[in-house]
Design an enzyme around this catalytic site. Structure first.
Site, PDB file in Angstrom:
ATOM      1  N   CYS A   1      60.358  59.537 -52.872  1.00  0.00           N
ATOM      2  CA  CYS A   1      59.222  60.262 -53.443  1.00  0.00           C
ATOM      3  C   CYS A   1      59.574  61.722 -53.729  1.00  0.00           C
ATOM      4  O   CYS A   1      60.018  62.440 -52.827  1.00  0.00           O
ATOM      5  CB  CYS A   1      58.046  60.199 -52.461  1.00  0.00           C
TER       6      CYS A   1
ATOM      7  N   TYR B   1      54.717  61.729 -64.960  1.00  0.00           N
ATOM      8  CA  TYR B   1      53.780  60.671 -64.595  1.00  0.00           C
ATOM      9  C   TYR B   1      52.725  60.492 -65.687  1.00  0.00           C
ATOM     10  O   TYR B   1      52.276  59.372 -65.954  1.00  0.00           O
ATOM     11  CB  TYR B   1      53.096  60.993 -63.263  1.00  0.00           C
TER      12      TYR B   1
END
Length: 340
Positions: free
Chosen positions: A42, A173
């Protein structure tokens, strides 16, 4: 995540408690009390791993690592024997959220700071976590630790950080999870407008703000490290690869070879996370073999721009053996855990 036909919107409602250098605070700075729960896959958690290492907080704040994949409910400790975190003794990070807030209604995110005494999550506000590592834990920093939030640069850092977050960190994203063509086109334009701005900014300066690394560099680096391996193809951020943006590519390689940055990068887990978890984008779960990672070792020639990585400080030392990235996941990491 946004619905069909809409732009992607990130949920930014976090548990915003802070650990403060105040003995009367609800959560006071206290060595040995808190555990950073992170995941190497992440980018938001990777920031906390880097900052903890740069500041030398390994013996002060313990770290638990989740595996690279998760289900709809939680990140899990499947890397640990028996699937239990060895300190918290829980199989899922969700258990620590539920201990703090039963029926916790939001996503279970990393990084999170967990109080080892109660087993409760203290905070999952990733931006505040790293800022507080730098500003609230100063009495426990290693000798020679860099100043990642120089007082005289904070106004400029705030402006740079805001644009990097909205347009780059979150921008990839926004491209990857766009709900229709219009949303994707707009996201793509925003992302590469920002990357063009960074490419120009880094033509004449070695670091984003000032003459040494700051939090701003940490925040950008974790996105750049994943760009060609994941975002270029998986998220359709494909106008250019990072390797085709000369200043950003040199800057990324400069940081990658700076102790504390590249030695935290696990390319195997990064690819496993994105290509296995996002089955809506990659239904068959096939993980690409590339890209060629040897290019990260190419000379960067960024020292000609001046500045030094740690200013008046020094580089962090050896990585605890239990926290080393395996060479199989990052070929540039040696058996000592450092990038060579």
């Amino acid at each position: 995540m946004a619905g069909e036909g809409k732009a992607y919107t990130r949920d930014t409602q976090y548990i915003e408690d802070r650990i403060l250098d105040d003995p009367d605070a609800r959560w006071p700075v206290e060595p040995g009390r808190y555990r950073l729960v992170a995941a190497r896959a992440c980018p938001w958690a990777n920031r906390a791993i880097i900052v903890r290492r740069l500041l030398g907080l390994e013996d002060v704040i313990s770290m638990g690592l989740c595996g690279p994949t998760h289900d709809e409910n939680s990140w899990t400790f499947d890397l640990d024997p028996g699937g239990l975190d060895p300190v918290l003794r829980i199989p899922r990070l969700k258990d620590a959220y539920e201990a703090r807030l039963p029926g916790y209604p939001r996503g279970i995110t990393v990084p999170a700071i967990v109080d080892e005494r109660s087993g409760e999550v203290v905070t999952n506000d990733f931006a505040q976590i790293t800022e507080d590592f730098a500003t609230q834990w100063t009495r426990h920093h290693r000798a020679g630790a860099p100043d990642l939030w120089p007082q005289e640069l904070r106004e400029e850092m705030d402006a740079v950080n805001k644009r990097v977050y909205t347009e780059v960190n979150n921008g990839v994203y926004r491209c990857g999870f766009a709900g229709d063509q219009q949303a994707y086109d707009a996201a793509y334009e925003r992302l590469f407008t920002a990357l063009d701005w960074l490419e120009e900014r880094l033509a004449t300066r070695r670091y984003l703000v000032g003459d040494a690394i700051t939090e701003s560099d940490v925040r950008l680096f974790t996105t750049l490290a994943r760009f060609d391996a994941v975002y270029h193809g998986h998220f359709k951020c494909n106008r250019r690869k990072l390797t085709e943006m000369p200043n950003l590519w040199g800057y990324a390689r400069d940081l990658f070879t700076t102790p504390g940055f590249g030695d935290t990068i696990d390319f195997t887990q990064i690819k496993q996370h994105y290509y296995l978890v996002h089955r809506d984008l990659n239904p068959k779960g096939i993980i690409p073999d590339g890209p060629d990672l040897s290019v990260w070792a190419e000379p960067h020639d960024r020292a000609r721009l001046g500045g030094t990585p740690f200013g008046d400080g020094t580089a962090p030392g050896a990585i605890p053996e239990a926290e080393r990235v395996p060479t199989s996941a990052n070929p540039l990491v040696g058996t000592d855990g450092l990038v060579h």
